[in-house]
Design a protein around this motif. Sequence first.
Motif, PDB file in Angstrom:
ATOM      1  N   TRP A 131      -1.429   2.368  -0.547  1.00 11.07           N
ATOM      2  CA  TRP A 131      -0.045   2.843  -0.373  1.00 11.07           C
ATOM      3  C   TRP A 131       0.810   2.439  -1.570  1.00 11.07           C
ATOM      4  N   CYS A 204       7.745   6.410   6.209  1.00  8.66           N
ATOM      5  CA  CYS A 204       7.209   5.716   5.039  1.00  8.66           C
ATOM      6  C   CYS A 204       8.323   4.888   4.396  1.00  8.66           C
ATOM      7  N   LYS A 206       8.423   3.886   1.285  1.00  3.21           N
ATOM      8  CA  LYS A 206       8.577   4.060  -0.166  1.00  3.21           C
ATOM      9  C   LYS A 206       9.922   4.748  -0.448  1.00  3.21           C
ATOM     10  N   CYS A 209      10.687   8.684  -0.304  1.00  2.00           N
ATOM     11  CA  CYS A 209       9.643   9.429   0.403  1.00  2.00           C
ATOM     12  C   CYS A 209      10.114   9.755   1.819  1.00  2.00           C
ATOM     13  N   CYS A 226       0.318   7.385   4.013  1.00  2.00           N
ATOM     14  CA  CYS A 226       1.337   8.427   4.009  1.00  2.00           C
ATOM     15  C   CYS A 226       0.831   9.577   3.158  1.00  2.00           C
ATOM     16  N   CYS A 229       3.248  10.745  -0.069  1.00  4.50           N
ATOM     17  CA  CYS A 229       3.315  10.081  -1.384  1.00  4.50           C
ATOM     18  C   CYS A 229       1.980   9.524  -1.854  1.00  4.50           C
TER      19      CYS A 229
HETATM   20 ZN   LIG Z   1       5.310   8.041   1.644  1.00  2.85          ZN
END
Ligand SMILES: [Zn+2]
Length: 231
Positions: A131, A204, A206, A209, A226, A229
Amino acid sequence: DGPVLICHLGMSGSFRVETAGSSEVPGSFHQERSKIAAHDHVVFDVTSRKGVRSSIIFNDPRRFGFMLFAEGAPDTHPMLAGLGIEPTGNALDGPLLASLLKDRRSPLKTALLDQRLIAGLGNIYVSEALWRAGLSPLREAGTIAGSAKKAKGQSERLAEAIRSVIADAIAAGGSSLRDYVQADGSLGYFQHSFAVYDREGEPCQKPGCRGHVERIVQSGRSTFYCRTCQR
Ligand SMILES: [Zn+2]
């Protein structure tokens, strides 16, 4: 020369040395080790050259540790000979990771869990590292090992993510599922918070994202990722 005793502490094992009423646990552990006699599994009674008698006691509440007799050099024993490189430290860099994954057709997640390639990288850490690196656990492992600039960047990013995930885990307590001694003396679980692991259906984390964490099963193990991303 002669037989060698190979000992593995597993998750919760330790040795305790008792000499004439004093007791010490050599080594450095983030969590205090169990000293509960019910979890003492092996006792070595030894006498020093000066005649001082001690007991060396192997204690392991979870019983993931093991002891083996081996003949010859321990690093040639089947339990140790085939182990891959250690994921800690700077030895694991982009080019080394690429050389391990080169031409491998298996999914990236599966290859990273292969103890013959990298030793001791667990299921949770692999999900977290992929990730962080923005790489799909489903992509063919060899695709990040090519000579193209893009592949070089990907293997570099993944090596960096693996090192940082391990470093963070050590800083936070040495393990993904950390031991703590409960009031009754038994060991319990304390689950860290992870970015994707065990977060199925959650947004997510991030920045930027809009994807969600999915859970899939690869080689019988849960993978969390995910798809937005991680490509
Ligand atoms: Zn993501």
